[in-house]
Structure formats: structure tokens, C-alpha cells
Design an enzyme around this catalytic site. Structure first.
Site, PDB file in Angstrom:
ATOM      1  CG  ASP A 192      -0.270  -0.512   2.493  1.00 50.98           C
ATOM      2  OD1 ASP A 192       0.966  -0.451   2.577  1.00 50.98           O
ATOM      3  OD2 ASP A 192      -0.984  -0.975   3.391  1.00 50.98           O
TER       4      ASP A 192
ATOM      5  CG  ASN B 271      -8.520  -1.478  12.386  1.00 50.91           C
ATOM      6  OD1 ASN B 271      -7.549  -2.094  11.943  1.00 50.91           O
ATOM      7  ND2 ASN B 271      -9.091  -0.484  11.743  1.00 50.91           N
TER       8      ASN B 271
ATOM      9  CG  HIS C 142      -5.666  -2.284   9.075  1.00 49.94           C
ATOM     10  ND1 HIS C 142      -5.728  -0.974   9.482  1.00 49.94           N
ATOM     11  CD2 HIS C 142      -4.343  -2.594   9.131  1.00 49.94           C
ATOM     12  CE1 HIS C 142      -4.520  -0.516   9.749  1.00 49.94           C
ATOM     13  NE2 HIS C 142      -3.664  -1.489   9.547  1.00 49.94           N
TER      14      HIS C 142
ATOM     15  CD  GLU D 207      -8.623   0.863   8.057  1.00 50.55           C
ATOM     16  OE1 GLU D 207      -8.520  -0.059   8.893  1.00 50.55           O
ATOM     17  OE2 GLU D 207      -8.021   1.952   8.181  1.00 50.55           O
TER      18      GLU D 207
HETATM   19  C1  F6R Z   1       1.589  -1.430   6.064  1.00 47.02           C
HETATM   20  C2  F6R Z   1       0.286  -2.057   6.196  1.00 47.02           C
HETATM   21  C3  F6R Z   1      -0.471  -2.043   7.473  1.00 47.02           C
HETATM   22  C4  F6R Z   1       0.392  -2.337   8.691  1.00 47.02           C
HETATM   23  C5  F6R Z   1      -0.434  -2.256   9.963  1.00 47.02           C
HETATM   24  C6  F6R Z   1       0.408  -2.435  11.198  1.00 47.02           C
HETATM   25  O1  F6R Z   1       2.107  -1.606   4.764  1.00 47.02           O
HETATM   26  O2  F6R Z   1      -0.168  -2.570   5.250  1.00 47.02           O
HETATM   27  O3  F6R Z   1      -1.501  -2.976   7.412  1.00 47.02           O
HETATM   28  O4  F6R Z   1       0.955  -3.618   8.568  1.00 47.02           O
HETATM   29  O5  F6R Z   1      -1.089  -1.012  10.040  1.00 47.02           O
HETATM   30  O6  F6R Z   1       1.300  -1.377  11.307  1.00 47.02           O
HETATM   31  P1  F6R Z   1       2.421  -1.345  12.443  1.00 47.02           P
HETATM   32  O7  F6R Z   1       3.388  -2.424  12.099  1.00 47.02           O
HETATM   33  O8  F6R Z   1       3.022   0.031  12.329  1.00 47.02           O
HETATM   34  O9  F6R Z   1       1.732  -1.583  13.726  1.00 47.02           O
END
Ligand code: F6R
Length: 250
Positions: A71, A140, A142, A147
Site C-alpha cells: 500500500d 483493528n 486490518h 479496513e
Molecule cells: C503497512 C500495512 C499495514 C500495517 C499495519 C500495522 O504496509 O499494510 O496494514 O501492517 O497497520 O502497522 P504497524 O506495524 O506500524 O503496527
């Protein structure tokens, strides 16, 4: 169940990173032309450090590897220090022998996100699909920026970030108002088409999401629960993230 589809709990985030870097290095030694899916965020930073250490000591080569990221924030230029383009260069690409042209990250500045998303899917197909996708999980539930509410069939697209994700990610920005409200993300279906998936999670703020991913009904309320539909998906977490569902792990 395949050998790859294990649920593994390790002591701490360093052990998780070492384990993940071993899985990725093994993948590169089995196939130096691997197509790797990659994630950003705090969780994989240590994994990238471990991969760079292994690269410096000659244990992995990236010269033939192609990478595809999950992403990118919508509206951020690739040179913006908060962009995932910038993140990937700082944490991995600048330190290994991967040619820039072998890396793929959605263009967050596109004026045509629908075309960008369609091209992204086509580029993944042209690469022959993803061999191994390293992913994280949001508090959450995701995965990528799918989401809660995202469907099993979702594909790469422009999405609106939830308030929870915006406030979680605001720690990395000067102020909450600076966090982009939209992102281009690979979809659940895009991720599930990878041959193997390696999910890593560390810290107690991930324990509810890990529990829901493994034990709640599979569905859009917890997008990570869709990973249970995949025959080769490994969950590797630390003790803090496994709190509350220790029985799911060996
Ligand atoms: C990042 C992504 C997100 C993260 C998630 C956890 O490329 O796709 O899904 O993996 O938000 O983020 P952290 O590791 O910062 O807790």
C-alpha cells in the site's frame, strides 16, 4: 495443513524479526527470482534490519528479486518522508542489491487511482503472482489498508482510512491532521492469491486483533480473519501479541 501454515509464538519482537528474516532468506535461496510482497509500518522494521544484516554477511542476494508493496498513502509524493516509498528505501532498498526497477509500490500521487489500481493488479499478474507476502496487522484487524468492512473479493483500490488507523498512525506524523485520510491498497483477494503469506505481529496492542483473526467468525469485521482461508499462511507473533489466545500457538 502445510508445514508453512503454522502459528508460532516467540518471546519478543527481535525473535519474531529473526524468524521472519530466516523465512524470507530461505525463500530467496530456494528461488533467487522470487516475487516478494512487502509491508511497511513499525512491525517489519526489525525484520528489514535482520535482512540487511544477512545481506551484508552474504546470506541473501536481491539482485534478481522483484518486490511488490501492500500500500501507499494517497496524496504523498514518493520523496515525502512519511511515504511508504521513502520507508522502503530507508529500511531495505538502499541497503541491498535490488535494482530500483524491480520494486513496485502504488503511486500515491496518481490523478487516476482507478487506473493505478487496475495497473497494479495487472503488474502483479505479469510478475507471475507473489511467492511470499510479508504482512502486518492493524490493531483493528486490518491487513494492508483493508479496513473492517472490506470484502473477501476486494482488489487494489483507493480506500478511506478508519479513525482508528488514523489515530494509530498519527504517532509517526507531527500531528494527527497530517495523517492522510486515504490510501491505495492491495485488496484481500490480491493478498490471498499469494502462494505463501507470513503475518507478523508484536506487542500487546495487537493481541485483540490476533485473537479476532484466529477465533472470530471469518468475515469483514476482522479482515485478517480471511487469512484463515489461505492454505499457506503462517502467523508469527510475540508473547505480548499472543496474550489472550495462547492456545492457538505452539
Ligand atoms: C503497512 C500495512 C499495514 C500495517 C499495519 C500495522 O504496509 O499494510 O496494514 O501492517 O497497520 O502497522 P504497524 O506495524 O506500524 O503496527
Amino acid at each position: 495443513m502445510s508445514v508453512f501454515s503454522q502459528k508460532i509464538c516467540l518471546k519478543n519482537r527481535i525473535d519474531v524479526a529473526k524468524f521472519a528474516s530466516n523465512v524470507i532468506t530461505d525463500q530467496l535461496s530456494v528461488d533467487e527470482n522470487s516475487v516478494l510482497g512487502l509491508a511497511t509500518g513499525s512491525t517489519p522494521e526489525q525484520t528489514y534490519r535482520e535482512l540487511v544484516k544477512k545481506h551484508i554477511s552474504g546470506q541473501n542476494s536481491w539482485s534478481q528479486v522483484r518486490t511488490v508493496n501492500l500500500d501507499e498513502y494517497y496524496g504523498l509524493d514518493r520523496n515525502n518522508p512519511q511515504s511508504y516509498h521513502h520507508y522502503m528505501h530507508v529500511h531495505l532498498f538502499n541497503h541491498v542489491d535490488i535494482p530500483e526497477c524491480n520494486t513496485l509500490i502504488p503511486d500515491g500521487t496518481t490523478s487516476d487511482p482507478v487506473a493505478e489500481a487496475r495497473d497494479y493488479e495487472q503488474k502483479i499478474v505479469a510478475l507471475g503472482g507473489i511467492d511470499l507476502w510479508l504482512i502486518g496487522i492493524g490493531s483493528n484487524g486490518h491487513i494492508a489498508f483493508n479496513e473492517p468492512g472490506s470484502s473477501r473479493d476486494s482488489r487494489t483500490r483507493l480506500v478511506r482510512l478508519s479513525n482508528k488507523t488514523i489515530s494509530d498512525n498519527s504517532r509517526l506524523f507531527e500531528k494527527k491532521a497530517d495523517v492522510p485520510t486515504q490510501a491505495l491498497t492491495a485488496g484481500i483477494a490480491t493478498i490471498l492469491e499469494a502462494k505463501k503469506i507470513l503475518l507478523i505481529a508484536t506487542g500487546k496492542n495487537k493481541s485483540a486483533a490476533i485473537n479476532a483473526a484466529l477465533n472470530n467468525p471469518i468475515g469483514p469485521d476482522c479482515p485478517a480473519s480471511f487469512l484463515r482461508l489461505h492454505p499457506n499462511c503462517m502467523f508469527v507473533v510475540d508473547e505480548a501479541a499472543a496474550r489472550g489466545c495462547r492456545n492457538n500457538f505452539r
